[in-house]
Design an enzyme around this catalytic site. Structure first.
Site, PDB file in Angstrom:
ATOM      1  N   ASP A 140       0.592  -1.666   0.064  1.00 30.24           N
ATOM      2  CA  ASP A 140       0.419   0.431   0.019  1.00 30.24           C
ATOM      3  C   ASP A 140       0.431   0.840   0.226  1.00 30.24           C
ATOM      4  O   ASP A 140       1.803   1.321   0.170  1.00 30.24           O
ATOM      5  CB  ASP A 140      -1.103  -0.186   0.965  1.00 30.24           C
ATOM      6  CG  ASP A 140      -2.197  -0.661   0.832  1.00 30.24           C
ATOM      7  OD1 ASP A 140      -2.286  -1.807   0.392  1.00 30.24           O
ATOM      8  OD2 ASP A 140      -2.720  -0.732   2.074  1.00 30.24           O
ATOM      9  N   HIS A 144       3.875  -2.125   2.859  1.00 27.54           N
ATOM     10  CA  HIS A 144       3.618  -0.907   2.356  1.00 27.54           C
ATOM     11  C   HIS A 144       4.535  -0.316   1.611  1.00 27.54           C
ATOM     12  O   HIS A 144       6.357  -0.639   2.508  1.00 27.54           O
ATOM     13  CB  HIS A 144       3.933  -0.132   4.022  1.00 27.54           C
ATOM     14  CG  HIS A 144       2.435  -0.182   4.225  1.00 27.54           C
ATOM     15  ND1 HIS A 144       2.518  -0.973   5.215  1.00 27.54           N
ATOM     16  CD2 HIS A 144       1.455   1.371   4.059  1.00 27.54           C
ATOM     17  CE1 HIS A 144       0.872  -0.995   6.117  1.00 27.54           C
ATOM     18  NE2 HIS A 144       0.019   0.162   4.897  1.00 27.54           N
TER      19      HIS A 144
END
Length: 256
Positions: free
Chosen positions: A69, A213
């Site tokens: 992400d 991430h």
């Protein structure tokens, strides 16, 4: 094949009420307004259609999906190199505000056979926004990704996992499925290669979706070890579309 969503009790762990301000991962800092887009000449690749995903029968194989992400960002290029070296395809949920600063990386993700999804324009908690504001966050990011790489995502990861029936309705109108996760490495919090690796492997199950991430260097450093360990356990690493098959717009998915 029918897709069974997680039970209501389990879903409540991720679904955020309209008054909650907590979530499973942190806000991101999008580039400040007026900042000149970053041109990454060394990373530039021509726009290209996605490489056709290899057919994988996840009813037979132990499939698992790595998802990243909040990018693209300054460490995404290195991550793409690590994934290519390991011959692994992953799924990237992009912040619209970052796409225009790193369009070459979006094209590289698509050209590398990775799946690309929408992660909103500015990472707000969607359940706290009006339906029209949710639609703007979604549509603006769809447009940015299409301009960068020539594709329109069909997957969306709501920031913080914050989703409710109203938000799902807006996503459905934009032909998007909500993809959450059932393994949270909390890499944004621990910023540790060893802890991120341990959490990814501890939660690994057939059909799992692992949340990480690519804006954190420690996460990128952890990925080769995570991939090696998962392969040693017999897992086949796939994209979310490969894992889920044909997710339904307006529905939410935590895992296969």
């Amino acid at each position: 094949m029918s897709w069974a969503h997680r039970s209501p009790a389990a879903a409540a762990q991720v679904e955020v009420s309209s008054t909650s301000t907590t979530g499973s991962h942190h806000p991101v800092s999008t580039p400040p307004a007026g900042t000149a887009p970053v041109t990454l000449v060394a990373h530039r690749v021509p726009a290209a259609p996605a490489v056709p995903a290899a057919k994988v029968n996840c009813n037979v194989k132990k499939c698992i999906a790595l998802t990243f992400d909040d990018g693209p960002g300054p460490y995404t290029h290195k991550l793409l190199g690590e994934l290519a070296a390991a011959k692994v395809e992953a799924t990237f949920f992009l912040i619209g505000g970052n796409v225009g600063h790193y369009p070459s990386l979006v094209r590289a993700e698509v050209a590398g056979g990775h799946a690309v999804g929408n992660h909103s324009w500015s990472h707000p908690q969607l359940t706290l926004l009006s339906s029209s504001a949710v639609a703007r966050e979604v549509a603006r990011t769809q447009t940015a990704i299409h301009h960068a790489a020539g594709i329109t995502p069909t997957l969306m990861r709501p920031p913080y996992g914050a989703v409710n029936p109203r938000v799902l309705g807006v996503l459905g109108q934009h032909h998007l499925s909500a993809v959450l996760w059932n393994v949270d490495t909390e890499d944004w919090k621990n910023r540790s290669v060893s802890i991120t690796t341990q959490r990814a492997l501890a939660g690994a199950r057939p059909g799992a979706i692992i949340l990480m991430h690519d804006i954190h260097p420690t996460t990128v450093q952890a990925v080769p070890g995570i991939i090696k360990a998962l392969k040693a356990r017999g897992y086949t690493l796939v994209t979310v579309p490969q894992l889920l098959g044909h997710p339904v717009a307006g529905h939410k998915y935590f895992n296969r």
